[in-house]
Each structure stands twice: as C-alpha cells, then as structure tokens.
Design an enzyme around this catalytic site. Structure first.
Site, mmCIF file in Angstrom:
data_model
loop_
_atom_site.group_PDB
_atom_site.id
_atom_site.type_symbol
_atom_site.label_atom_id
_atom_site.label_comp_id
_atom_site.label_asym_id
_atom_site.label_seq_id
_atom_site.Cartn_x
_atom_site.Cartn_y
_atom_site.Cartn_z
ATOM 1 N N GLY A 63 -5.880 9.106 5.690
ATOM 2 C CA GLY A 63 -5.625 10.098 6.728
ATOM 3 C C GLY A 63 -5.685 11.522 6.200
ATOM 4 O O GLY A 63 -6.139 12.433 6.890
ATOM 5 N N ASN A 64 -5.251 11.744 4.955
ATOM 6 C CA ASN A 64 -5.293 13.083 4.382
ATOM 7 C C ASN A 64 -6.722 13.567 4.193
ATOM 8 O O ASN A 64 -6.981 14.768 4.134
ATOM 9 C CB ASN A 64 -4.553 13.113 3.039
ATOM 10 N N LYS A 92 9.846 5.729 4.970
ATOM 11 C CA LYS A 92 8.664 6.534 5.278
ATOM 12 C C LYS A 92 9.047 7.754 6.104
ATOM 13 O O LYS A 92 9.457 7.631 7.261
ATOM 14 C CB LYS A 92 7.657 5.677 6.053
ATOM 15 N N LYS A 98 -1.544 1.802 5.509
ATOM 16 C CA LYS A 98 -2.895 1.536 6.005
ATOM 17 C C LYS A 98 -3.721 0.703 5.036
ATOM 18 O O LYS A 98 -4.592 -0.066 5.455
ATOM 19 C CB LYS A 98 -3.609 2.837 6.367
ATOM 20 N N LYS A 125 -2.318 1.304 -3.094
ATOM 21 C CA LYS A 125 -3.758 1.064 -3.063
ATOM 22 C C LYS A 125 -4.126 -0.085 -3.995
ATOM 23 O O LYS A 125 -4.881 -1.000 -3.629
ATOM 24 C CB LYS A 125 -4.512 2.333 -3.449
#
Length: 310
Positions: free
Chosen positions: A10-11, A123, A207, A269
């Site tokens: 998203g960034n 979060k 995500k 990740k």
C-alpha cells in the site's frame, strides 16, 4: 507459463488519489510484463495509508468514529482496485493486448473468531489523539488506544491470520478463464462466521499473509512480494550485511527463528513467503523490487525461496 500472485504494498501507491493513480501506472508496467509473457496473474495490494485516511475522514466529518473498519477496508479495496484496474488495462492496450479482461473483486477473508490476536490488538489505524482524548474514547467506546512512537495516541485493532477466502470459487473461475484479477486488497475484508452468516469485524489482516493464502487456494506456482529493496538481507545495516539470493525454505525459516528480520517490516513478508512455499511441492516465492519483476522471474534479481532439493 506460471500462475503468479503478486502482492503490492500500500505504501508503494502513495498518499493521495492523484499520487496513487501515478504509482498504479508504474506498477502496471511491471505487472503487464508478466501478462504479456503469458503468465496468469492475480494482484493483491496493501492499503495501510489509504484505509487510515478513509477512517480519519469519517472521524473529522462526524467528530466520532461511526464507520466500522470492515467497511473502510471495503472502500479502500474499491478505489485502489479501480486505479489498478484502469492502469493495467491501459498498459495492456498500449501493448496491443485487447482480449484479456482486468477485474477488481471485493474480497472477504475469513478469520478465526478465537484467534489470539483478538485479545491483543497491535495494528495502529486512524488519527492521532492526546492521552486525555484517547482515554476518554476508550471509556466511551471500549476501543483500545495506545501511544504510537511519541506522535500521539492511536486506535489499535487486532491482526488475525487469514483462514479462508469467501470468494475463492469465483476467484479461481476468473483466473482459470485467463482474466487478470485484483483481489484481497488490504488483506481482505475481515469476516468471521457468526450464527448463519459471515460478519465483518474490526481488524486488519496482513496483506502478505492474505496474498499467500490466496496463492495457495488458487494453486499458484509463484508468489511474488514486491517491496522497496532488491533483496532480503541478513545482518541488515551491519558491516557484514548479506543479500539472500536463492535460499531454501529451511534456511529461511532458520533466519526467521534467529530474529534476523524486524517484526514491523520484513518479517511478515518472509513468513508469508515461507508459508506459501511450504504449502506444496514445486512452489516458489520471490521478494523483489517493484520495478524488477521481469528480472526476478528470470532469477536475475530478488530473493528466491524454494524447498530444498531432495
């Protein structure tokens, strides 16, 4: 050719609608390279900055948080998917590819209502408040607020692991029909099974884990996580830092266990990539720079994770 799931951060999509559209066009060029090469491609995207902006906008308009977080994620899926869909389609048409549809799908991702993450929200989302304001909001709403790196207090929500994707049959049908699908935006709209129906919950799903789950469910061959660096590094920031190129699943899991990767950046990740590789034989995960996708597929750059050869 391969069936590939690409996870886009998203960034990487900027902090405004205009900037996001421009960044989407940049991402579209890399994604189109894969499509033109004959690969089946599914795209997942983050929404960290965008969903926070949506939430904050509602707070500022009404002076109270009236929009449930699941609905905010659905909104971010819609407009980010719209920008990516337009950008990818435009890029394909510019290359003479007019017969491959691009579609964005609102995606509900199922989580376990008993996930321990619901008992420990971590979060941060939304705007910043003074300690006094945050404590008043906690007393009024029952929501959890925490101090965020000296910048003020913010609401924190749970980040449970994905269990299933509600739309998986439709998703797989579209992919098998050679359509380019944008799905699981922002980790998906988090839902739990409640009574006889699924119900949205205030949570955010990472995500990369959602994309990994999607890659497993649609039986993808390759899972690519696009980030801002060419490789994953061990001993990052030290004189002896080393880029990881082709790594076995077992070796990468050992690096995770040794605490090589920060929890707030590279660790999820790497863990999501390892989760996909462990889901079946012949699976490959790649962590690479956004603009180097084609080179990553041909093993010229990026960190490649595979199961060890027997």
């Amino acid at each position: 050719m391969a069936k590939i799931v690409v996870a886009l951060g998203g960034n990487a999509l900027g902090n405004s609608a205009n900037e996001q559209l421009s960044r989407a066009q940049l991402a579209a060029r890399s994604i189109a390279d894969l499509i033109v090469a004959g690969h089946q491609v599914v795209i997942a995207h983050g929404n960290g900055p965008q969903v926070g902006q949506i939430r904050l906008a509602f707070e500022q308009m009404t002076n109270e948080a009236v929009m449930p977080f699941a609905e905010c994620i659905a909104m971010s899926q819609g407009y980010i998917g719209y920008h990516l869909q337009q950008a990818i389609d435009e890029e394909l048409v510019s290359r003479g590819v007019n017969d491959i549809p691009v579609i964005s799908m609102l995606t509900q991702v199922v989580v376990d209502a008993e996930d321990p993450a619901f008992q420990q929200p971590t979060k941060p989302i939304g705007g910043y408040y003074s300690e006094e304001q945050a404590k008043a909001l906690m007393a009024e709403t029952g929501e959890v607020y925490q101090e965020d790196a000296g910048r003020g207090w913010r609401r924190v929500v749970p980040s449970p692991k994905p269990v299933d994707i509600y739309e998986k049959v439709s998703l797989k049908t579209l992919v098998d029909a050679n359509q380019v699908v944008i799905a699981c935006g922002g980790g998906g709209i988090p839902v739990v099974y409640h009574g006889k129906r699924y119900k949205g919950v205030d949570a955010v799903i990472d995500k990369d884990f959602a994309a990994s789950k999607m890659a497993t469910l649609i039986e993808a061959d390759t899972f690519i996580i696009l980030t801002a660096v060419d490789y994953v590094y061990v001993d990052y920031g030290k004189e002896n830092q080393r880029a990881l190129k082709t790594v076995s699943l077992e070796e990468m899991q050992q690096y995770v266990a040794a605490g090589q990767f920060p929890a707030g950046s590279m660790r999820p990740k790497v863990e999501a990539a390892c989760e996909f590789v462990a889901s079946g034989s012949g699976k490959t995960a790649i962590i690479a720079d956004l603009e180097q996708v084609s080179k990553a597929i041909s093993a010229e750059t990026g960190t490649i994770i595979r199961q060890a050869s027997s």
